[in-house]
Every structure is written in structure tokens, then in C-alpha cells.
Design a protein around this motif. Structure first.
Motif, short mmCIF file in Angstrom:
data_model
loop_
_atom_site.label_atom_id
_atom_site.label_comp_id
_atom_site.label_asym_id
_atom_site.label_seq_id
_atom_site.Cartn_x
_atom_site.Cartn_y
_atom_site.Cartn_z
N ALA A 58 6.11 -8.71 -1.54
CA ALA A 58 4.92 -9.51 -1.22
C ALA A 58 4.69 -9.27 0.26
N GLY A 59 3.97 -8.21 0.57
CA GLY A 59 3.74 -7.83 1.97
C GLY A 59 4.82 -6.86 2.43
N THR A 60 4.54 -5.55 2.32
CA THR A 60 5.54 -4.58 2.81
C THR A 60 5.50 -4.52 4.32
N VAL A 61 6.65 -4.16 4.87
CA VAL A 61 6.78 -4.15 6.33
C VAL A 61 5.84 -3.13 6.97
N ASN A 62 5.59 -1.99 6.32
CA ASN A 62 4.77 -0.96 6.94
C ASN A 62 3.28 -1.30 6.95
N VAL A 111 11.67 -11.22 -5.22
CA VAL A 111 10.51 -10.89 -4.40
C VAL A 111 10.89 -11.03 -2.93
N ASP A 112 10.67 -9.94 -2.18
CA ASP A 112 10.83 -10.00 -0.74
C ASP A 112 9.46 -10.35 -0.15
N GLY A 113 9.37 -11.62 0.25
CA GLY A 113 8.10 -12.09 0.82
C GLY A 113 8.31 -12.50 2.26
N ALA A 114 9.11 -11.73 2.99
CA ALA A 114 9.54 -12.10 4.34
C ALA A 114 8.40 -12.74 5.13
N PHE A 115 7.24 -12.07 5.15
CA PHE A 115 6.09 -12.71 5.79
C PHE A 115 4.96 -12.94 4.79
N GLY A 116 4.82 -12.01 3.81
CA GLY A 116 3.69 -12.09 2.88
C GLY A 116 3.68 -13.35 2.04
N THR A 142 19.77 -17.05 8.20
CA THR A 142 19.32 -16.52 9.49
C THR A 142 17.96 -15.83 9.42
N GLY A 143 17.61 -15.27 8.28
CA GLY A 143 16.32 -14.58 8.19
C GLY A 143 16.16 -13.86 6.87
N GLY A 144 15.14 -13.01 6.82
CA GLY A 144 14.81 -12.31 5.58
C GLY A 144 15.94 -11.41 5.10
N SER A 145 16.63 -10.76 6.03
CA SER A 145 17.71 -9.85 5.62
C SER A 145 18.80 -10.62 4.87
N THR A 146 19.21 -11.75 5.43
CA THR A 146 20.25 -12.53 4.77
C THR A 146 19.72 -13.15 3.48
N THR A 181 9.98 -0.61 0.41
CA THR A 181 10.84 -1.79 0.51
C THR A 181 11.59 -1.79 1.84
N HIS A 182 11.76 -2.96 2.42
CA HIS A 182 12.44 -3.09 3.71
C HIS A 182 13.89 -2.62 3.62
N ASN A 183 14.38 -2.06 4.71
CA ASN A 183 15.73 -1.47 4.65
C ASN A 183 16.84 -2.51 4.46
N SER A 184 16.50 -3.79 4.62
CA SER A 184 17.53 -4.82 4.39
C SER A 184 17.95 -4.86 2.92
N VAL A 185 17.11 -4.32 2.02
CA VAL A 185 17.46 -4.35 0.59
C VAL A 185 18.55 -3.32 0.27
N PHE A 226 11.93 -15.49 2.07
CA PHE A 226 10.84 -15.52 3.05
C PHE A 226 11.36 -16.09 4.36
N ASP A 227 10.63 -15.74 5.41
CA ASP A 227 11.06 -16.14 6.74
C ASP A 227 10.27 -17.33 7.25
N LEU A 228 10.97 -18.20 7.95
CA LEU A 228 10.29 -19.29 8.67
C LEU A 228 9.98 -18.85 10.10
N HIS A 229 10.74 -17.83 10.58
CA HIS A 229 10.55 -17.41 11.98
C HIS A 229 9.47 -16.34 12.14
N LYS A 230 8.85 -15.92 11.04
CA LYS A 230 7.77 -14.93 11.19
C LYS A 230 6.42 -15.65 11.16
N TRP A 231 5.82 -15.73 9.97
CA TRP A 231 4.44 -16.24 9.93
C TRP A 231 4.38 -17.77 9.94
N TRP A 253 6.58 -4.82 15.14
CA TRP A 253 7.47 -5.12 14.02
C TRP A 253 6.85 -6.26 13.19
N VAL A 254 7.60 -7.33 12.87
CA VAL A 254 6.94 -8.54 12.33
C VAL A 254 7.64 -9.72 12.97
N MET A 255 6.98 -10.34 13.93
CA MET A 255 7.65 -11.44 14.62
C MET A 255 6.71 -12.62 14.80
C1 LIG Z 1 9.22 -7.21 4.27
C2 LIG Z 1 10.40 -7.58 5.11
N1 LIG Z 1 11.57 -7.88 4.52
C3 LIG Z 1 12.66 -8.23 5.22
C4 LIG Z 1 12.62 -8.29 6.59
C5 LIG Z 1 13.86 -8.68 7.36
O1 LIG Z 1 13.69 -9.98 7.85
P1 LIG Z 1 14.54 -10.49 9.11
O2 LIG Z 1 14.12 -9.65 10.27
O3 LIG Z 1 14.13 -11.91 9.24
O4 LIG Z 1 15.98 -10.32 8.77
C6 LIG Z 1 11.44 -7.97 7.27
C7 LIG Z 1 11.37 -7.97 8.73
O5 LIG Z 1 10.40 -7.63 9.33
C8 LIG Z 1 10.29 -7.62 6.51
O6 LIG Z 1 9.12 -7.32 7.09
#
Ligand SMILES: Cc1ncc(COP(=O)(O)O)c(C=O)c1O
Length: 496
Positions: free
Chosen positions: A245-249, A272-277, A149-153, A190-194, A301-306, A92-94
Motif C-alpha cells: 500500500a504505497g511502494t517506497v519508490n 500489507v506493507d502500508g508504511a506510509f500508504g 520502532t517502525g515499518g521494518s520491525t 517491495t521495500h528491502n525490509s521484507v 504502518f508507521d506513525l513516524h512517517k505520514w 526517502w520517506v520521513m
Molecule cells: C514501503 C515501506 N516499507 C517499509 C519501510 C521501512 O520503515 P521504517 O523506516 O519505519 O523501518 C519504508 C520506509 O521508508 C517504506 O517506505
């Protein structure tokens, strides 16, 4: 009288602090041992059935004591929980966490601060961390910011602000009352959280446009503009574009300056969804990949990923601070600001995200950033990107393996294709089996995805503990499992 005295003696604090203190020190020592030796444990282990049964115990009515709880944890939880802290975890991306982050979490646990914005030093720590987040990403000091809490929120919060900004004063009454049909656009990658966020925000799937990508998995700009024009003609109000900015796939980054230009021309919001990118911005070498991100209306963007802050911690930045506050500001007589004392709140964080009561997430970030210094995060990202290139190189050099996507950042998607030609259907099943075997043997934990109908073994490298030798182990294991399974399967076919 006796009953009243007995009641007054009740507390959750230890009756005798000395044994609790001694046990707490042992716990800390053992957890440090665990982290130090994590590479020697399997990357994953199935939880045995007797442990599964033990973990289904009914709610304990009587106290079991901390010593027993610790023993249960050591026997039932600890051995079966290695995952993203392991050097060969790339699923995944952790993020991998850090000792300093763990200690920051422990300090926050002891303070048990409800970080809503009360006039305490912890609030200043959080304001400081938010300022660091803005400066890392090149956002102005005046922008809105929140730890979530993370990128989704973070995506949810940003899209709520986008929705309200486009609706203007009508936002108060809601999308339905406004009678407007908003549409948002992002690539199919695009990540499914969108789309999930859009659903929660009352936009729904009827307002989500998944735009096709080109062969590099970047949004197809021609198709995007065509879809916007078609929606305008059909009476929709194109409201926003979600750039990746960095797709999940595959780790692809869209052409962000082009997306910015389209949004400016059409009066739309660029998120811009830059969760890790987004973390690429911390490296001078990688920064050009995410160029333009710093000009977006909002960034998640996430602090708990990269950045390896322990779970959970994400950040949302919104250029227009008032637009950020709009969806989350509601009057409450119990929350009005006082002149002095704890109620003289420097900020009410609940005006920037859904929650009122919140964890003091900022402390672990503050501890980790101060202890490590920000420069290392860019260098760690560069190292992971170099490891991805190394892995891609090894895959390309093996005739029995095949890369399934370009590797623009830190994600490698590949499959075993065997010594002779085989169809996608057969290879999909074979690679599913290879991946599960690799994980169940505890060798390594990449995860999977589907790219153009092909099952991919996917390594998302956001791990500061991985070394090149770990990727050699992965490649060698995929080849060896693949060969064994391929022989078995052709044998089955002969027999069948
Ligand atoms: C591009 C992207 N956006 C959003 C998310 C969701 O982030 P989170 O798991 O921190 O909610 C992820 C998770 O891998 C991701 O890769």
C-alpha cells in the motif's frame, strides 16, 4: 565511615534543582524557536571539519556540566541537523514531527516508564493507542497490535506470525526442523525490509520471490500466480504474499483485493506493507486507493512517517491475536502475572514483539492524537497528494524535465533531460550531480532512486510544512542547476 557516607551522597539528581530548571526552560524555548523558524534555515548543511573533529572527543571521565553540554549541542549538533523537519525536505520517506509530539516525548522522558505492561496508567494509555490504531485502519478490536520502532520491525513481526501460522505446531521447532520450504511473494518494488525480515526469520533469499511489476509499478498478478504454481510443483509451500500500500519508490499500491483472493484460494497469509500508504485510509477521498487493506491478515504502518509522530514509532496489526502472540511468547517465572500491585499486568507487550523492555512510545502518540484530533491527518495526506499532483504538473509542463513514473499518491520521480536528446547514462550522471548540488546548496532535499535503469530525483511528500511555493523553488532550482551543469559538461566534452 566517611567513605560510606560519601558513597551514600552519590546520585545523578541535581544538587541544586534551580539552575537545572532554568536551563531546561531555556532549552525548551530555544527548541521552540528553532521549530518556528525552521523554514529560514538551509534544508541541509555539511558538518564542517572542525565540528567533525570536536564530535570525536574521547569518553568524558569528569563531569562537564549540563550548561557546557548544551553549548556543545548548540554549536556542534543543532546547526547541522536540519533535515526532515524542514519544509523543503522530501527525501526517502520521513515525517516532520510536531510540537505536541515533541512535548509528548519530553513527558515520556521524564516518566522514564519501561512500557513492558506493568499495572500503571501508562499501560492503559498504550492499550488505548493500539485500539485507535486498529480503528483507524479498520481492523477488528480483537486483533493483535503492537507499537514497534517502525515499518521494518512491523514487517518483521508480521512475517514471523505468518511463518508460524503456516507451519502450525511445527513452528516451535523451527523452519529447518519442519523440513518445509516456505516461499513468500511480493513485487520487485517491495521495500528491502521484507527480504531482510525473511532472512532474519530463517526463510532466506531462497524463500523470497520478487515478482515483476506492470508499467504502473503494481505487482503483475499473472506472473505472481505463475510463480506460485511453479513453486508448488517444485515442492515449495507458498506461505504468504506481501502487498504494497504505497511502494517506497513511486507510491504504487498493488491490487489488494486480488491479492486477498489469491491468498484465500491458496491457503496463504496476506501481509500489507502500508508504511506510509496506509494513512490514505484516514481520508475519505484517498481511502479507495488502499481498499482491501483492512481485510489483510496483517498490516504494517508507521506513525513516524505520514502521521508525524516523532521518531521512532511504527505499528503492526495482526488479525488473529493468537497468531500474533505465537512467535513471541516464552515462559519466564519472573514474568508471571500477580493478582494486584504493579505486577498485575493488564498485558505483557513483550508477547507481541521481540523486546521486553520498551520505550513509552505510546505517550507521544496519545498526546499528538488528542491534541490534533485524528481528522487532520487525512486532510494533511490529501494536501500532500495535491502537492504531488502540482509538482508532477510543473514537471510535465517543462520541456527540459521528464516524469519517470505515474504519481498515484504522494511520490514524484522525475529527471532533468536538458534541451537536446541525451542517453540514459549521461542523464543518470547529470541528475546525480543536480541532486547533490540541490542538497548541498541547502535549497531542498529530495532523494533519489533508480527506475528501469534511470536515475530519478524523487520527492516523497510526507511533510505538513511544505507549501506550493516550495515546489516552485524545487523545479526552478533543478532547471537552473541542470542548465549550468549541462553547459559545463558539453564544454568539458568540447575541450576534452
Ligand atoms: C514501503 C515501506 N516499507 C517499509 C519501510 C521501512 O520503515 P521504517 O523506516 O519505519 O523501518 C519504508 C520506509 O521508508 C517504506 O517506505
Amino acid at each position: 565511615m566517611t567513605a560510606a557516607v560519601e558513597r551514600e551522597s552519590l546520585t545523578l539528581d541535581p544538587a541544586d534543582w534551580a539552575p537545572t530548571r532554568a536551563l531546561a526552560h531555556r532549552m525548551l524555548d530555544e527548541m521552540l524557536d528553532r521549530l518556528e523558524g525552521i523554514g529560514q534555515t538551509p534544508a541541509w548543511r555539511e558538518t564542517p571539519s572542525e565540528v567533525v573533529a570536536a564530535l570525536a572527543e574521547p569518553l568524558p571521565g569528569d563531569p562537564q556540566g549540563l550548561e557546557r553540554v548544551w553549548e556543545d549541542f548548540r554549536r556542534q549538533v543543532l546547526p547541522y541537523s536540519a533535515l526532515n523537519i524542514h519544509p523543503r525536505f522530501w527525501g526517502w520517506v520521513m515525517g516532520s514531527g510536531s510540537v505536541e509530539g515533541m512535548l509528548g516525548e519530553m513527558l515520556a522522558g521524564a516518566l522514564n516508564l519501561n512500557a513492558g505492561g506493568a499495572n500503571v496508567a501508562g499501560t492503559l494509555v498504550e492499550l488505548q493507542v493500539l485500539q485507535w490504531c486498529r480503528s483507524m485502519m479498520g481492523f477488528p478490536a480483537s486483533s493483535g497490535a503492537a507499537l514497534v520502532t517502525g515499518g521494518s520491525t512491523a514487517n518483521l513481526v508480521a512475517l514471523a506470525a505468518a511463518r508460524d501460522a503456516i507451519l502450525g505446531p511445527e513452528a516451535e521447532q523451527g523452519v529447518q526442523a519442519s523440513g518445509r520450504r516456505l516461499s513468500f511473494y511480493g513485487s520487485v518494488e517491495t521495500h528491502n525490509s521484507v527480504p531482510k525480515a525473511l532472512r532474519m526469520l530463517g526463510i532466506g533469499s531462497s524463500g523470497w520471490r520478487a515478482v515483476p511489476t506492470d508499467s504502473d509499478f503494481q505487482i503483475d498478478l499473472g506472473r505472481l500466480q505463475q510463480m506460485i504454481a511453479e513453486d508448488q510443483a517444485a515442492g515449495y509451500r507458498p506461505a504468504g504474499i506481501i502487498g504494497n500500500a504505497g511502494t517506497v519508490n513511486t507510491g504504487a499500491t498493488d491490487d489488494l483485493p486480488a491479492l486477498l483472493a489469491i491468498t484465500r484460494r491458496e491457503g496463504m497469509w496476506l501481509h500489507v506493507d502500508g508504511a506510509f500508504g496506509a494513512i490514505a485510509a484516514l481520508s475519505p477521498a484517498l481511502r479507495p486507493i488502499v481498499r482491501g487493506m483492512e481485510q489483510a491478515d496483517s498490516l504494517a504502518f508507521d506513525l513516524h512517517k505520514w502521521l508525524h509522530v516523532p521518531y521512532d514509532a511504527g505499528c503492526v496489526l495482526i488479525r488473529d491475536r493468537e497468531a500474533h502472540r505465537a512467535p513471541f511468547t516464552q515462559p519466564g517465572s519472573y514474568l508471571t502475572r500477580m493478582d494486584r500491585g504493579p505486577g498485575a499486568m493488564p498485558v505483557l507487550f513483550g508477547e507481541f514483539a521481540p523486546e521486553l523492555s520498551r520505550a513509552f512510545r505510546a505517550l507521544k502518540v496519545w498526546v499528538a492524537f488528542k491534541a490534533h484530533g485524528s481528522a487532520i491527518y487525512g486532510r494533511l495526506a490529501e494536501e500532500n497528494v495535491a502537492q504531488a499532483a502540482y509538482l508532477a504538473g510543473r514537471v510535465s509542463a517543462e520541456p527540459e524535465l521528464e516524469l519517470l513514473a505515474p504519481v498515484p499518491l504522494n511520490i514524484v520521480c522525475f529527471r532533468y533531460r536538458g534541451p537536446r536528446p541525451a542517453g540514459d547514462e549521461e542523464l543518470n550522471e547529470l541528475n546525480r550531480q543536480i541532486l547533490m548540488q540541490l542538497q548541498c546548496d541547502g535549497i531542498a532535499v529530495p532523494s533519489h532512486t533508480a527506475l528501469n535503469g534511470r536515475f530519478a530525483i524523487r520527492a516523497a511528500i510526507t511533510n505538513h510544512r511544505s507549501r506550493r511555493a516550495d515546489f516552485d523553488i524545487l523545479v526552478d532550482a533543478v532547471l537552473s542547476i541542470g542548465r549550468k551543469l549541462a553547459v559545463q559538461r558539453s564544454g568539458d566534452r568540447v575541450i576534452g
